[in-house]
Design a protein around this motif. Structure first.
Motif, PDB file in Angstrom:
ATOM      1  N   ARG B  43       0.905  -1.363   0.149  1.00 18.96           N
ATOM      2  CA  ARG B  43       0.073  -0.013   0.014  1.00 18.96           C
ATOM      3  C   ARG B  43       0.821   1.223   0.070  1.00 18.96           C
ATOM      4  O   ARG B  43       0.519   2.258  -0.838  1.00 18.96           O
ATOM      5  N   ASP B  44       2.095   1.243   0.972  1.00 14.08           N
ATOM      6  CA  ASP B  44       2.796   2.503   0.911  1.00 14.08           C
ATOM      7  C   ASP B  44       4.114   2.150   1.070  1.00 14.08           C
ATOM      8  O   ASP B  44       4.979   3.220   1.165  1.00 14.08           O
ATOM      9  N   GLY B  45       4.700   0.916   0.705  1.00 10.23           N
ATOM     10  CA  GLY B  45       6.223   0.590   1.054  1.00 10.23           C
ATOM     11  C   GLY B  45       6.541   0.506   2.219  1.00 10.23           C
ATOM     12  O   GLY B  45       7.713   0.108   2.514  1.00 10.23           O
ATOM     13  N   THR B  46       6.009   0.675   3.403  1.00  8.07           N
ATOM     14  CA  THR B  46       6.340   0.393   4.828  1.00  8.07           C
ATOM     15  C   THR B  46       6.886  -1.221   4.765  1.00  8.07           C
ATOM     16  O   THR B  46       6.382  -1.978   4.195  1.00  8.07           O
ATOM     17  N   MET B  47       7.959  -1.285   5.514  1.00  6.73           N
ATOM     18  CA  MET B  47       8.462  -2.515   5.555  1.00  6.73           C
ATOM     19  C   MET B  47       8.696  -2.826   7.106  1.00  6.73           C
ATOM     20  O   MET B  47       8.982  -2.335   7.889  1.00  6.73           O
ATOM     21  N   PHE B  48       8.503  -3.808   7.748  1.00  4.38           N
ATOM     22  CA  PHE B  48       8.726  -4.486   8.926  1.00  4.38           C
ATOM     23  C   PHE B  48       9.541  -5.796   8.854  1.00  4.38           C
ATOM     24  O   PHE B  48       9.605  -6.552   8.112  1.00  4.38           O
TER      25      PHE B  48
END
Lengths: 89, 372
Positions: B43-48
Motif C-alpha cells: 500500500r505504501d512501501g512500509t517494511m517490517f
C-alpha cells in the motif's frame, strides 16, 4: 542508592548506561531504572514482568532466586548486574 | 516485475536486487541477528522485520525508506495475566500457554481502505492489530478468550501460533486466520467475533473420530488469490487443500508426486487455479524426497501437477523450505524461495527454470518481494 549495570551485549540493541536507581528489591530497583529508560524494559523483562528466560541477575555477586516476582532484596549500596545467560544464544 | 527480494534469515536480513537478468545480494541489515520475518506493505512501501533475540526477546523494526534505515517500533505484547485466570494445561501437550510473545510469525497489512492498519500473528497464539503502522498494538482479546482457543496446540513449536492472516480485498472487515495447530478462523467484523467452521480439512495424525474437527487442523500456510478472493490454498500438515468458497469447504488433493507434505504455498495473483508448493518427506524425515529439490505446480486447480526441477539440485540436496520462504511477485511470473540450508532460487518464468542466487546464506525463514 543501589547501582545497576548491564551486559555490554545489550548495548548493541538498546542503550543501557550504568546508573543509580532507588529501591530495596530487584523489582523496585529495575522499576526505577526502567522508568527513566522505557525502551530497555522489554529487553530484560518479559510481557508479564518476569525476568526473561535467558537472562540472569546478580546482586552483589549472588544470583537472584525469584525470577518472577524479583523480590530478592538489594542493599542500599548494592550492585545489581543484569547479564545474559549462556543459554539462549 | 519486482526487482527486489527481501530475505529474512537466522543471521540477518539480506536484500537481493536484479540487474539485467541476474540477481545478487546488494544489502545486509541486522547482520548476525535472528530475523524471523520480513514484510513489505504494497500500500505504501512500509517494511517490517521481526527479530528474535535469544536473550532479549522478540522485537519489531520498521522502515519507511525502502530499507535504507530502520527504527525499532512497538513489539506486540500480551496483556498482564489476571491473577485469578487459570490457564489449564493443554490437553494434547500438557503445556501451560505463556502470556508472552515468543515469536512474531505473521505481519499483514489491512485492506486498501485501512491505511496504517496491520495484523500480527504470534506464538503462542495471540493476534494483534495496529491502527498506527506499528507504533502500538492492540491484543485481539475476542480470539484469545474464545473458549475453543485452549484446544489449540503447537505444531513443531511448543505452543500454537498464528502464521497466516488473509484480509479479503473486497471487504477489509473479513479476515481469515491460519493457526498451527488450531485450524482456519473467520471473522467478518474486523476481529470482534470468530468462527471456525470450515469443512474438509483432515488431520490424519489424530484418531478418525477427530480427523475432521476444524479446531485440530494444522494448516502450515493459508494463501488467498488476490483476483479471486474466494479461492484459497492451504499447505496442511496432512497435505494440500483447496477452497473455492472462502474457506467454508475444502477439497483435499492427494495425487501429487513426489509428496503432498510441505510448508510453503504460493498462488498466482490473477489465476486461482495456478499454485506452487515445495514438497518434502512427511513426517519425521523432513528432507526433500530422494534428496532432490522439486517445486510442484498446478495450473488446473489441483487436477494435475508438474514437477519443476530445471536449475534445482537433483542429488544430495537436503533443503527444507519453511512456510514463509516462498513468494510470488505481483505479476505472477517471478517466484523466489529459500531453504533451511541457505540456498536461494529465483524463477522469472513461473518456475519453468530457476536461477540459484546463493547456496551459502544463513538458514532462511522468510522470502518476500519488495517494490522499488
Amino acid at each position: 542508592m543501589p547501582h545497576v549495570r548491564f551486559t555490554d551485549n545489550i548495548q548493541r540493541h538498546v542503550e543501557c548506561p550504568p546508573a543509580q536507581a532507588d529501591g530495596d528489591t530487584v523489582r523496585a530497583v529495575l522499576d526505577a531504572y526502567f522508568a527513566a529508560n522505557v525502551a530497555a524494559r522489554g529487553y530484560v523483562l518479559d510481557d508479564q514482568g518476569a525476568l526473561r528466560k535467558h537472562m540472569v541477575i546478580f546482586v552483589d555477586g549472588r544470583q537472584i532466586t525469584d525470577r518472577i516476582g524479583l523480590t530478592d532484596s538489594v542493599p542500599q549500596d548494592g550492585l545489581v548486574e543484569v547479564i545474559q545467560a549462556l543459554s539462549g544464544g | 516485475m519486482s526487482d527486489r527480494i527481501l530475505v529474512a534469515t537466522r543471521k540477518g536480513l539480506f536484500t537481493i536486487t536484479r540487474s539485467g537478468k541476474r540477481w545478487s545480494i546488494t544489502q545486509t541489515n541486522f547482520l548476525a541477528d535472528n530475523c524471523s520475518l520480513v514484510m513489505h506493505d504494497p500500500r505504501d512501501g512500509t517494511m517490517f522485520v521481526a527479530l528474535g533475540h535469544g536473550h532479549f526477546g522478540c522485537k519489531l523494526h520498521r522502515s519507511r525508506d525502502s530499507g535504507a534505515t530502520w527504527q525499532e517500533c512497538a513489539t506486540p505484547a500480551y496483556p498482564q495475566k489476571p491473577d485469578d485466570f487459570e490457564e489449564k494445561p493443554n490437553p494434547t501437550t500438557g503445556n501451560v500457554t505463556p502470556w508472552n510473545t515468543e515469536l512474531i510469525w505473521e505481519i499483514q497489512g489491512g485492506g486498501p481502505d485501512e491505511p496504517g492498519v496491520f495484523w500480527c500473528g504470534t506464538i503462542p497464539g495471540g493476534l494483534f492489530r495496529s491502527d498506527d503502522e506499528g507504533d502500538s498494538w492492540r491484543f485481539v482479546r475476542s480470539l484469545w478468550d474464545d473458549p475453543r482457543r485452549p484446544q489449540w496446540f503447537g505444531g513443531g513449536y511448543d505452543y500454537a501460533g498464528i502464521h497466516s492472516v488473509c484480509v479479503d480485498p473486497r471487504d477489509s472487515a473479513h479476515l481469515l486466520v491460519g493457526v498451527s495447530c488450531g485450524g482456519v478462523w473467520r471473522s467478518t467484523d474486523r476481529g470482534e467475533s470468530w468462527e471456525c467452521d470450515s469443512k474438509g480439512l483432515r488431520a490424519e495424525y489424530l484418531p478418525a473420530e477427530q480427523a475432521y474437527d476444524p479446531i485440530t487442523q494444522d494448516p502450515h500456510l493459508l494463501v488467498r488469490c488476490r483476483s479471486a478472493p474466494d479461492h484459497l490454498w492451504v499447505q496442511h500438515h496432512n497435505g494440500i487443500f483447496r477452497s473455492i468458497d472462502d474457506a467454508k469447504t475444502w477439497q483435499e488433493i492427494t495425487d501429487v508426486k513426489p509428496s503432498t507434505f510441505g510448508f510453503a504455498v504460493a498462488v498466482h495473483p490473477a489465476d486461482p487455479n495456478t499454485a506452487w508448493f515445495v514438497p518434502a518427506i512427511k513426517d519425521e524425515q523432513r528432507i526433500p524426497v530422494d534428496a532432490r529439490v522439486v517445486v510442484t505446480r498446478t495450473r488446473d486447480g489441483g487436477e494435475t501437477f508438474e514437477q519443476l526441477t530445471n536449475g534445482l539440485p537433483q542429488e544430495h540436496a537436503y533443503d527444507l523450505v519453511f512456510r514463509h520462504a516462498l513468494d510470488i511477485d505481483e505479476t505472477g511470473d517471478t517466484l523466489a524461495f529459500g531453504s533451511t540450508t541457505g540456498s536461494l532460487w529465483v524463477s522469472q518464468n513461473q518456475g519453468d527454470a530457476w536461477e540459484c542466487v546463493s547456496t551459502h546464506l544463513p538458514p532462511i525463514y522468510c522470502v518476500r518481494f519488495g517494490k522499488g
